[in-house]
Design a protein around this motif. Sequence first.
Motif, short mmCIF file in Angstrom:
data_model
loop_
_atom_site.label_atom_id
_atom_site.label_comp_id
_atom_site.label_asym_id
_atom_site.label_seq_id
_atom_site.Cartn_x
_atom_site.Cartn_y
_atom_site.Cartn_z
N ALA A 340 0.86 -1.31 -0.12
CA ALA A 340 -0.03 0.16 -0.06
C ALA A 340 0.94 1.40 0.06
CB ALA A 340 -0.81 -0.05 1.30
N ARG A 341 0.19 2.30 -0.63
CA ARG A 341 1.12 3.52 -0.43
C ARG A 341 0.88 4.40 0.73
NH1 ARG A 341 -1.60 2.88 -5.72
NH2 ARG A 341 -0.07 2.96 -7.46
N THR A 342 -0.20 4.27 1.25
CA THR A 342 -0.31 4.77 2.83
C THR A 342 -0.88 3.61 3.91
OG1 THR A 342 -1.09 6.89 1.59
CG2 THR A 342 -1.92 6.59 3.93
N LEU A 343 -0.47 3.92 4.99
CA LEU A 343 -0.93 2.88 6.00
C LEU A 343 -1.53 3.61 7.25
CD1 LEU A 343 -0.86 -0.06 7.07
CD2 LEU A 343 1.56 0.64 8.14
N VAL A 344 -2.73 3.39 7.60
CA VAL A 344 -3.48 3.79 8.71
C VAL A 344 -3.53 2.68 9.64
CG1 VAL A 344 -5.54 4.94 9.46
CG2 VAL A 344 -4.73 5.34 7.10
N ILE A 345 -3.00 3.11 10.93
CA ILE A 345 -2.81 2.08 11.96
C ILE A 345 -4.12 2.48 13.07
CG2 ILE A 345 -1.44 0.94 14.01
CD1 ILE A 345 0.95 1.60 12.24
N THR A 346 -5.05 1.64 13.35
CA THR A 346 -6.25 1.66 14.39
C THR A 346 -6.38 0.44 15.06
OG1 THR A 346 -7.78 1.41 12.37
CG2 THR A 346 -7.27 3.60 12.74
#
Length: 379
Positions: A340-346
């Motif tokens: 992925a180009r962007t990673l969101v950690i939730t």
Amino acid sequence: MEHDQGVKAAIVIACRDAAVREVLEQELRKRYGADYHIVVSDHPAELEIRVKEVLAAGTPVALVIGEVGAQDPDDIEVLAAIRAIDPTASRVAAVRWGEFEAARPLFDAVTVGKIDHWVVQPVQARDEGFHRAITGFLSEWDSRHGGGFEAVWVIGERWSARSQELRDTFSRNGIPIGFYDAAAKRGRQMLGELGLVSPELPVVVLRFGEKRSALVNPSNLEIADAFGIMTPIPADEVFDVAVLGAGPAGLAAAVYASSEGLRTVVVEQEAIGGQAGTSSMIRNFPGFSQGVSGSTLAWEAWQQAWLFGTTFVYMRQAASLSNEDGHYRLRLSDGAVLTARTLVITTGASYRRLDVPALEKLQGRGVFYGAGVSEAPAP
């Protein structure tokens, strides 16, 4: 929990005003009479007696609707008293449109748990605003009480930690299930019909699709794959956004990203909705003035993200993370790799364990770390 699916529940009404009572009864009978018993009382003081009579007849009570107005604020206490008689019935205060002075006492009563909901009384036939509210209350009660369609059967030991884990996981993922004790007559009969003799428990039966399948003591990963809702992701596919965790924050990120046309993937190791999915009622989420259960909120957000094209990867967790050629490479617990180009950690929160051996042995058998809604009706 095992259910009797042939029993009709009751909606009990208590109202002093004859004209209001007549409209209430007519609207409820026309719309819900085929599926619910409609029981009417002409005075709130008789409400407790009516509910006891219905329960004594073996009929569960879904809703108790009482007229509450500025002139009769004590009727809130009448509804509150129903909790001691039937803790599973939803208590609904019906108010006249325009009686704004009655609003604050109602809101306060909801806050302290004296009533569950409020609704504006119908003022004419086919009052769809009224029916939208009532249908929502019935849906909420039905999801807690069970007795409807069971997409999955879990046949296992009642006090097994694994049985409890499966009930909780299915419930939090919005999947209607029926649990059957393998030691009970019905449980033994079901295992026999499946051709299983002394199988390793629990057994999970998927009751949807063209062919019914039975999984013997499956892992969560095997169950997720058996549902058939995940398609293989090509090794060379690059997502615009990868989200780790499908709690409220992760689902919101997925909805916003995918709605903007970004290729989005969400990885969730346990249940859609995260810890919020274990809540029986959330009242501080914008847009839900009557409150919403955690599982319903998660289900709606999941459907919204799915509708916009989000890809979901279930029962996997991140094992490692690296950055190569400007892309994030996320290796999962099953060995697959997402790019992925962007990673969101939730990733949210998880409960600490007490690490007391005697208690750990009882987990799922009376000891819980944040017991889910699925345990509420347990004996």
